[in-house]
Design an enzyme around this catalytic site. Structure first.
Site, PDB file in Angstrom:
ATOM      1  N   CYS A  24      16.312  -6.395-106.323  1.00 35.47           N
ATOM      2  CA  CYS A  24      15.898  -5.144-105.480  1.00 35.47           C
ATOM      3  C   CYS A  24      17.140  -4.601-104.979  1.00 35.47           C
ATOM      4  CB  CYS A  24      14.856  -5.839-104.270  1.00 35.47           C
ATOM      5  SG  CYS A  24      13.608  -6.594-104.962  1.00 35.47           S
ATOM      6  N   ASP A 300      18.315 -14.093 -89.336  1.00 33.59           N
ATOM      7  CA  ASP A 300      18.213 -13.811 -90.851  1.00 33.59           C
ATOM      8  C   ASP A 300      18.981 -12.378 -91.264  1.00 33.59           C
ATOM      9  OD1 ASP A 300      17.108 -13.768 -93.511  1.00 33.59           O
ATOM     10  OD2 ASP A 300      15.800 -12.099 -92.874  1.00 33.59           O
ATOM     11  N   CYS A 342      15.146   5.679 -70.677  1.00 34.31           N
ATOM     12  CA  CYS A 342      14.404   6.250 -71.739  1.00 34.31           C
ATOM     13  C   CYS A 342      12.576   5.774 -71.214  1.00 34.31           C
ATOM     14  CB  CYS A 342      14.506   5.555 -73.265  1.00 34.31           C
ATOM     15  SG  CYS A 342      13.228   6.062 -74.406  1.00 34.31           S
ATOM     16  N   CYS A 348      10.134  -0.593 -76.988  1.00 36.49           N
ATOM     17  CA  CYS A 348      11.077  -0.372 -77.786  1.00 36.49           C
ATOM     18  C   CYS A 348      12.202  -1.541 -77.479  1.00 36.49           C
ATOM     19  CB  CYS A 348      11.704   1.004 -77.936  1.00 36.49           C
ATOM     20  SG  CYS A 348      13.021   1.195 -78.985  1.00 36.49           S
ATOM     21  N   CYS A 387      16.377   5.313 -83.483  1.00 32.01           N
ATOM     22  CA  CYS A 387      15.649   6.026 -82.133  1.00 32.01           C
ATOM     23  C   CYS A 387      15.013   7.152 -82.020  1.00 32.01           C
ATOM     24  CB  CYS A 387      17.135   6.167 -81.216  1.00 32.01           C
ATOM     25  SG  CYS A 387      16.765   6.967 -79.515  1.00 32.01           S
TER      26      CYS A 387
END
Length: 408
Positions: A24, A300, A342, A348, A387
């Site tokens: 891939c 990972d 924010c 987030c 973002c």
């Protein structure tokens, strides 16, 4: 050694390393700088036994223990390898609750494999990027041929044998502009969907591997001069629009019946419940990765020499994972000042640190900086590449949340 009875870790294992029958284009694992060869050498019996024994040992008595088999392509290990793993789980588990999950590209699945998965209650993740004309753009085999037909054959075999599975779909430069087509395709087959944004920085000429080492606690290169995001990476705003459309489709067609990981995680954060998705939690670091030789890495996405913790053949897994706290806390400690002000930071949490590629210099906060300072007092802060997309999606779901809550 005290272990909370409910304590849980998510330890992925790569029993055949990076070996895979596909190539891939956006793969972030082949060719990384960890020294883990793509040659199909299998995890030894000794390492497998130590892995099973230690993963069981670090979990609480009442915790469900997950063995998460990844790659590369883990079905290249063969069924006998997993039969040995199950024997070891029974030997060391002593009646504990054990779950096996396996992520596959689906192209090597057979009736025998699917009978094995069904009989032993494996939960399978199958990687598929949407309908054929989108899936085949980046998901090719070693000969450069598209893999859609073989993946669909594997998916149909899972259905035939009643194997529980979810779909994992990368959101990339090709399919990001086709959210309706992708969702309507996937919902035919799966009640559980994951969408993973592709963001990779190309390496500089002098670096090893096919992707650059991402920003992080032990990454000492602050700037990426001469580097650029790969052509297959999803643009930030395209990712945000993709997720907003997926949310609308889910609300209109599948709310309460199908599960989209990023939506479920966000609703969790909105209701002050665990998100269940490390990308959008305040602290990470509980998801280590064990390679075929027993090496343990911090994450990972950080299988690079700088992020190697140790080896389970010579060090206790519990002790090594304890050292991962600083790595996990760095995620929140290193939030840039823009994030702290924010309106969606509580949903987030700055996203995955690997994607914090947008750099700027700030001044006057030397003592408070968790990242470091230059000789002239300039602090390097890193904001997430995605973002703009995150802001778009999280503001949109917050706007829609009262409606979601009424329907749930």
């Amino acid at each position: 050694m005290f272990i909370d009875p409910l304590r849980h870790y998510a330890i992925e294992v790569k029993p055949i390393g990076a070996a895979c029958n596909l190539r891939c284009e956006y793969c972030y694992y082949l060719g990384k700088g960890s020294g883990q060869s793509a040659a199909p050498a299998l995890m030894s019996d000794d390492v497998l036994e130590r892995y099973v024994q230690q993963v069981i040992a670090i979990h609480g008595r009442r915790a469900e223990i997950e063995f998460a088999w990844h790659g590369g392509e883990p079905t290249m290990c063969g069924i006998p390898f997993f039969e040995k793993a199950l024997q070891l789980q029974r030997r060391y588990g002593l009646g504990r609750r054990i779950l096996n999950t396996l992520q596959t590209n689906g192209t090597l699945l057979t009736d025998d494999w699917c009978r094995f998965f069904h009989d032993h209650h494996f939960r399978i993740g199958i990687s598929i990027d949407g309908p054929e004309h989108l899936h085949n753009i980046y998901r090719k085999d070693v000969h450069g041929e598209g893999t859609f037909a073989r993946t669909m054959h594997g998916l149909e075999l899972l259905q035939k044998h009643g194997v529980e599975f979810n779909t994992l779909t990368t959101v990339n430069a090709a399919n990001a502009t086709h959210p309706t087509e992708v969702y309507d395709f996937l919902r035919q087959f799966s009640d559980f969907m994951q969408f993973l944004p592709v963001v990779e920085v190309l390496p500089r000429a002098k670096d090893n591997g096919n992707v650059a080492m991402p920003p992080g606690l032990y990454t000492h290169i602050h700037h990426h001069e001469g580097q650029q995001v790969s052509h297959f990476s999803v643009p930030a705003e395209a990712y945000g629009k993709f997720l907003c459309t997926i949310l609308d489709l889910w609300m209109a067609k599948d709310m309460g019946h199908k599960f989209v990981q990023v939506i479920e995680a966000t609703i969790g954060n909105l209701t002050r419940r665990p998100a269940g998705l490390c990308v959008h939690e305040g602290v990470c670091g509980h998801c280590g990765v064990i390679e075929k030789n027993g090496d343990l890495y911090r994450c990972d996405r950080y299988v690079f020499p700088e992020y190697r913790i140790g080896n389970i053949m010579t060090q206790p897994l519990h002790d090594m994972m304890q050292t991962n706290r600083r790595f996990g806390e760095y995620k929140i400690d290193s939030l840039p000042s823009q994030c702290l002000h924010c309106d969606v930071v509580d949903l987030c949490f700055g996203g995955c640190p690997k994607d914090r590629l947008l750099e700027r210099l700030t001044f006057g906060s030397i003592a408070a900086s968790p990242i470091g300072t230059s000789a002239v007092g300039a602090t390097v802060e890193r904001r997430n590449y995605l973002c703009a997309g995150y802001k778009m999606f999280f503001r949109y779901i917050r706007q829609k949340y009262p409606q979601i809550k009424k329907k749930l």
